[in-house]
Write a protein that holds these residues in place. Structure first.
Motif, PDB file in Angstrom:
ATOM      1  N   HIS A 173       0.808  -1.227  -0.086  1.00 58.11           N
ATOM      2  CA  HIS A 173       0.070  -0.136  -0.066  1.00 58.11           C
ATOM      3  C   HIS A 173       0.789   1.322   0.124  1.00 58.11           C
ATOM      4  CE1 HIS A 173      -3.620   2.078   2.136  1.00 58.11           C
ATOM      5  NE2 HIS A 173      -3.202   2.886   1.067  1.00 58.11           N
ATOM      6  N   GLU A 184      -6.016   1.748  -3.668  1.00 60.02           N
ATOM      7  CA  GLU A 184      -6.981   1.886  -2.803  1.00 60.02           C
ATOM      8  C   GLU A 184      -8.084   2.645  -3.166  1.00 60.02           C
ATOM      9  OE1 GLU A 184      -6.648   3.899   1.810  1.00 60.02           O
ATOM     10  OE2 GLU A 184      -5.593   4.935   0.200  1.00 60.02           O
ATOM     11  N   HIS A 200     -12.174   2.712   3.429  1.00 60.09           N
ATOM     12  CA  HIS A 200     -11.001   2.535   2.481  1.00 60.09           C
ATOM     13  C   HIS A 200     -10.751   1.059   2.191  1.00 60.09           C
ATOM     14  CE1 HIS A 200      -9.199   6.819   2.753  1.00 60.09           C
ATOM     15  NE2 HIS A 200     -10.355   7.020   2.458  1.00 60.09           N
ATOM     16  N   ARG A 225      -6.840   7.777  -5.257  1.00 65.67           N
ATOM     17  CA  ARG A 225      -7.486   6.790  -4.570  1.00 65.67           C
ATOM     18  C   ARG A 225      -9.082   7.263  -4.842  1.00 65.67           C
ATOM     19  NH1 ARG A 225      -7.751   9.673   0.046  1.00 65.67           N
ATOM     20  NH2 ARG A 225      -5.912   8.435   0.942  1.00 65.67           N
ATOM     21  N   HIS A 268      -6.277  -0.027   6.673  1.00 63.46           N
ATOM     22  CA  HIS A 268      -6.216   0.629   8.035  1.00 63.46           C
ATOM     23  C   HIS A 268      -7.281   0.555   8.800  1.00 63.46           C
ATOM     24  CE1 HIS A 268      -7.554   4.250   5.691  1.00 63.46           C
ATOM     25  NE2 HIS A 268      -6.574   3.984   4.910  1.00 63.46           N
ATOM     26  N   ASP A 294       1.386   2.880   3.616  1.00 66.78           N
ATOM     27  CA  ASP A 294       0.527   3.821   3.068  1.00 66.78           C
ATOM     28  C   ASP A 294       1.374   4.915   2.933  1.00 66.78           C
ATOM     29  OD1 ASP A 294      -1.769   5.189   2.600  1.00 66.78           O
ATOM     30  OD2 ASP A 294      -2.544   5.218   4.338  1.00 66.78           O
TER      31      ASP A 294
HETATM   32 ZN   LIG Z   1      -6.684   5.178   3.364  1.00 65.10          ZN
END
Ligand SMILES: [Zn+2]
Ligand SMILES: [Zn+2]
Length: 406
Positions: A8, A75, A83, A113, A138, A194
């Protein structure tokens, strides 16, 4: 095959992302970090897709740049602002899935995203139609994640809940916390970064280690489906560092246990501010069993951060920190090995003080005073056992997220 991976990240076209987030730089930094597989992130974004195509060679089951294998990922945000992370088998599938998602999105051409006007159930349905892998991102983040919005996986994913492949823990939770919810029993926990910039204190700041049948989409699929391969280790930040770990006052950061907060009707006893429910207590509310997990979760910050804490600098990018980082990198190569595998005796030869800090992190000798109410946690690296005991005693209320002892 032992594989370290991070699925991610975000590309340079996403909001708030460094312009350095380009495939050649990511590949270079991933090598320093010791990652074998990196998710491309943002692959439904047409500009990013073009960049990825230009910069990588498509092989059977992965995209190659230098020694790094990229797997197409994105994502997406659903209609409830939850998400989800999607992993695609190849670029042809990305293009097919794009046609389905594009009908449900107004911003898919510009956003990294994209917002999809559908619920979690529908999104899994589309992902599965295209043989993708999918799971919540997450999961415990208060605002844009499943448990910020819903009380169970089923509530978000409906009948598609059985088709989930993994659960991404995110920076605010670890396996210890997530394993207290029995819905998660059959899901692989992922610790991804992320990352919004490519530097090794961001890229792979959380990563996964697995034994894979092969380093490809197929290898990941086999792992998630429990057919072949095994997840060995999650490495990530200590969730107690997070700004909303404990329930605490939004104004003065006084901490409260869940029972106390309820008793005081979420009103701070010190300043009459509002008590904000922490991730720890959110998990406690949802929990239906004791923690039990069989994959080790190591609380290890990135090497540059460990160096920063040890030399007590304000940032991991100062000259001194970077010089020491480089010395380790030149001597031992990949950062993942330095953090997890190489013996302290060997690390000692480059820098005794840093090696000692790495040991303390590996052996969990760090004291964390958890964050809450918008205030980050505080990390203390004690000199020795004696100092550790003193601090634990002196700060026990704050460490245990209590307002008063019972
Ligand atoms: Zn996110
Ligand atoms: Zn207060």
């Amino acid at each position: 095959m032992r594989t370290d991976f991070d699925l991610h990240i975000h590309g340079k076209h996403s909001g708030g992302v460094s312009p350095k987030m380009e495939i050649p730089t990511i590949a270079e930094e991933a090598q320093k970090k010791g990652l074998d597989i990196v998710g491309t992130g943002d692959i439904l974004n047409p500009k990013w897709l073009r960049h990825v195509k230009e910069e990588t060679d498509e092989k059977e089951g992965y995209l190659e740049k230098d020694d790094i294998k990229f797997i197409p990922t994105t994502e997406v945000e659903d209609k409830d602002r939850i998400h989800h992370l999607i992993v695609f088998p190849d670029l042809k599938t990305v293009e097919k899935a794009y046609r389905d998602f594009q009908k449900l999105s107004d911003d898919i051409r510009r956003e990294g995203r994209p917002r999809i006007k559908a619920d979690g159930e529908k999104i899994v349905e589309i992902a599965k139609k295209h043989n993708c892998l999918i799971g919540p991102c997450h999961a415990f983040t208060p605002y844009t994640a499943i448990y910020g919005r819903k009380d169970s996986l089923k509530e978000c994913y409906g009948d598609q809940v059985e088709n989930l492949d993994f659960l991404e823990l995110g920076l605010s939770a670890d396996s210890q916390m997530a394993s207290k919810i029995s819905d998660h029993d059959d899901l692989v926990f992922l610790s991804n970064s992320d990352a919004h910039s490519p530097w090794p204190h961001r890229l792979g700041r959380e990563f996964n280690r697995a034994e894979l049948s092969e380093e490809s989409f197929e290898g990941l699929k086999n792992l998630f489906e429990g057919k072949e391969g095994e997840i060995k280790l999650n490495v990530g930040l200590d969730p107690r560092e997070g700004k909303y770990h404990c329930s605490a006052c939004n104004s003065c950061h006084q901490k409260y246990s869940l029972e106390e907060a309820k008793e005081f009707e979420w009103r701070c006893q010190e300043c009459s501010g509002t008590i904000k429910k922490g991730v720890k207590d959110r998990v406690n509310e949802l929990s239906d069993k004791e923690e039990d997990y069989n994959v080790e979760y190591l609380h290890l910050p990135p090497l540059a951060k460990i160096i920063q804490y040890t030399v007590d600098h304000a940032s991991p990018t100062t000259k001194t920190v970077q010089k020491k980082y480089k010395a380790f990198n030149e001597e031992f190569g990949a950062e993942a090995d330095i953090l997890v595998d190489i013996s302290i005796e060997e690390l000692d030869e480059v820098d005794k003080e840093i090696a000692e800090s790495i040991r303390k992190f590996r052996e969990d000798e760090i004291i964390m005073i958890p964050g809450g109410g918008g205030d980050y946690g505080e990390r203390i690296i004690p000199e020795d056992e004696k100092e550790k005991e003193n601090i634990l005693e002196e700060k026990s209320l704050a460490i245990n997220c209590n307002y008063r002892e019972y």
